[in-house]
Design an enzyme around this catalytic site. Structure first.
Site, PDB file in Angstrom:
ATOM      1  N   ASN A  85      34.794  45.445  47.140  1.00 20.29           N
ATOM      2  CA  ASN A  85      36.133  45.601  47.694  1.00 20.29           C
ATOM      3  C   ASN A  85      36.296  46.892  48.493  1.00 20.29           C
ATOM      4  O   ASN A  85      37.031  46.929  49.479  1.00 20.29           O
ATOM      5  CB  ASN A  85      37.168  45.581  46.568  1.00 20.29           C
ATOM      6  CG  ASN A  85      38.583  45.740  47.084  1.00 20.29           C
ATOM      7  OD1 ASN A  85      39.104  44.851  47.741  1.00 20.29           O
ATOM      8  ND2 ASN A  85      39.197  46.879  46.811  1.00 20.29           N
ATOM      9  N   ASP A  96      39.412  50.498  51.211  1.00 19.98           N
ATOM     10  CA  ASP A  96      39.027  49.085  51.167  1.00 19.98           C
ATOM     11  C   ASP A  96      38.267  48.680  52.423  1.00 19.98           C
ATOM     12  O   ASP A  96      38.599  49.111  53.539  1.00 19.98           O
ATOM     13  CB  ASP A  96      40.277  48.205  51.055  1.00 19.98           C
ATOM     14  CG  ASP A  96      40.745  48.035  49.625  1.00 19.98           C
ATOM     15  OD1 ASP A  96      40.699  49.022  48.871  1.00 19.98           O
ATOM     16  OD2 ASP A  96      41.161  46.919  49.270  1.00 19.98           O
ATOM     17  N   ASP A 145      33.114  43.444  40.912  1.00 18.46           N
ATOM     18  CA  ASP A 145      34.295  44.220  40.564  1.00 18.46           C
ATOM     19  C   ASP A 145      35.498  43.820  41.419  1.00 18.46           C
ATOM     20  O   ASP A 145      35.377  43.616  42.629  1.00 18.46           O
ATOM     21  CB  ASP A 145      33.975  45.707  40.786  1.00 18.46           C
ATOM     22  CG  ASP A 145      35.114  46.628  40.463  1.00 18.46           C
ATOM     23  OD1 ASP A 145      35.480  46.691  39.281  1.00 18.46           O
ATOM     24  OD2 ASP A 145      35.633  47.280  41.389  1.00 18.46           O
ATOM     25  N   GLU A 202      35.415  39.912  37.976  1.00 18.01           N
ATOM     26  CA  GLU A 202      36.526  40.531  37.266  1.00 18.01           C
ATOM     27  C   GLU A 202      37.838  40.084  37.915  1.00 18.01           C
ATOM     28  O   GLU A 202      38.169  40.515  39.021  1.00 18.01           O
ATOM     29  CB  GLU A 202      36.424  42.058  37.325  1.00 18.01           C
ATOM     30  CG  GLU A 202      37.583  42.755  36.621  1.00 18.01           C
ATOM     31  CD  GLU A 202      37.708  44.220  37.000  1.00 18.01           C
ATOM     32  OE1 GLU A 202      38.120  45.002  36.126  1.00 18.01           O
ATOM     33  OE2 GLU A 202      37.414  44.582  38.160  1.00 18.01           O
TER      34      GLU A 202
END
Length: 322
Positions: free
Chosen positions: A86, A148, A179, A220
């Site tokens: 990310n 990001d 993640d 996640e």
């Protein structure tokens, strides 16, 4: 790994120390290691990657990592690594170039705004951060130190695949824990779980399985079971069941399992057993024993494999009575 076993006395756990402890890990009955981020990073936690192609020197070298994987495989242990897609570190050279040079080809790898959009993140946090070099803002959902990546840029999507290939083929890992996957693609003011995120995960997982058919990917998605199910059936292999985790600990604390069974039964009814992962606590949460006030007996009960059956309900009730 950082806090596990230090082989050279510098106070930091490392790859050589982990290799030395593989017999101990095997003796515990473990068949897989999940390593938190081991790529080069300026932080202790490693979730702000500065170089995806180099193992953090505090842990060792790329060659040390390959030796770990080979030794683990000889012991029948697979190795998963945390893959952080990310965001990157603000010290990543691509971000630093984009920050300082508006004409850089890496500018489109990140999100920029000439004014502050005053958009709050999922927890009410600031997500647009003022640039230290000019009058503009960049996007980072978690922290100003982790800008990001912009997955609307094709080159970013290709780089994510290239990084996956490197860890699977060059370093020999068996898969990834991915993640914060809900936040990969933003669409307007919607910051999580967008159609673009699902499309990218679908494409990424297909790529991983093309180059390494036996690789395992687990994501996640820190949310309810209802929010988790849209990430199936054809994206990552599995996801952590956070609602089940919370329900297990509540059942142990209260001695009542009525909140445990609904999320478990819903997942069992919707998915094969190997496509969702029950767990107790992760690295972002308070440890189980602390959550349970230091009660070792309750902690052991929480860690006991148990299906949502009468036997499980009886175990919890017995602890309450005892």
């Amino acid at each position: 790994m950082r806090s596990f076993y230090d082989s050279d006395g510098d106070g930091i756990g490392d790859l050589k120390g982990l290799i030395l402890k593989l017999p101990y890990i095997q003796g515990l009955g473990a068949h897989c290691l999940w390593l938190m981020p081991v790529a080069e990073s300026p932080s202790y936690h490693g979730y702000d990657v500065a170089n995806y192609y180099r193992v953090n020197p505090e842990y060792g070298t790329n060659e040390d990592f390959k030796r770990l994987v080979a030794a683990a495989h000889r012991d029948g242990i697979r190795v998963l690594v945390d893959m952080v897609l990310n965001h990157v570190s603000r010290e990543h050279p691509f971000f630093q170039e984009a920050l300082r040079h508006p004409d850089s080809p890496y500018r489109s790898w990140f999100r920029w705004s000439s004014t502050d959009p005053h958009l709050q993140g999922p927890w009410g946090e600031v997500v647009w951060h003022r640039s230290p070099v000019r009058d503009e803002y960049y996007y980072g959902v978690f922290w100003e130190g982790m800008p990001d990546l912009n997955y609307e840029t094709p080159a970013v999507r290709e780089e994510a695949k290239h990084v996956a290939r490197f860890w699977l083929k060059d370093l020999g890992v068996d898969g990834f824990r991915l993640d914060a996957v809900p936040y990969l693609v933003e669409e307007g003011d919607r910051l999580a779980g967008t159609p673009g995120t699902h499309a990218f995960l679908r494409d990424y997982a297909a790529y991983v399985h093309r180059i390494a058919p036996a690789a395992f990917t687990i994501g996640e998605v820190w949310d309810s079971t209802g929010a988790l199910l849209p990430y199936y059936p054809d994206q990552l292999d599995a996801y952590f069941a956070f609602e089940v985790s919370n329900a297990i600990l509540e059942a142990i604390r209260t001695g009542a399992a009525h909140k445990l069974f609904p999320p478990v039964l819903r997942l069992q009814g919707a998915l094969p057993a190997d496509r969702w992962a029950p767990f107790l606590r992760n690295h972002d949460q308070t440890r189980t024993l602390t959550e349970l006030g230091g009660d070792v007996a309750r902690a052991r009960l929480a860690a006991t494999p148990c299906s949502p059956s009468r036997a499980c309900r009886s175990s919890i009730t017995a602890r309450r009575s005892g």
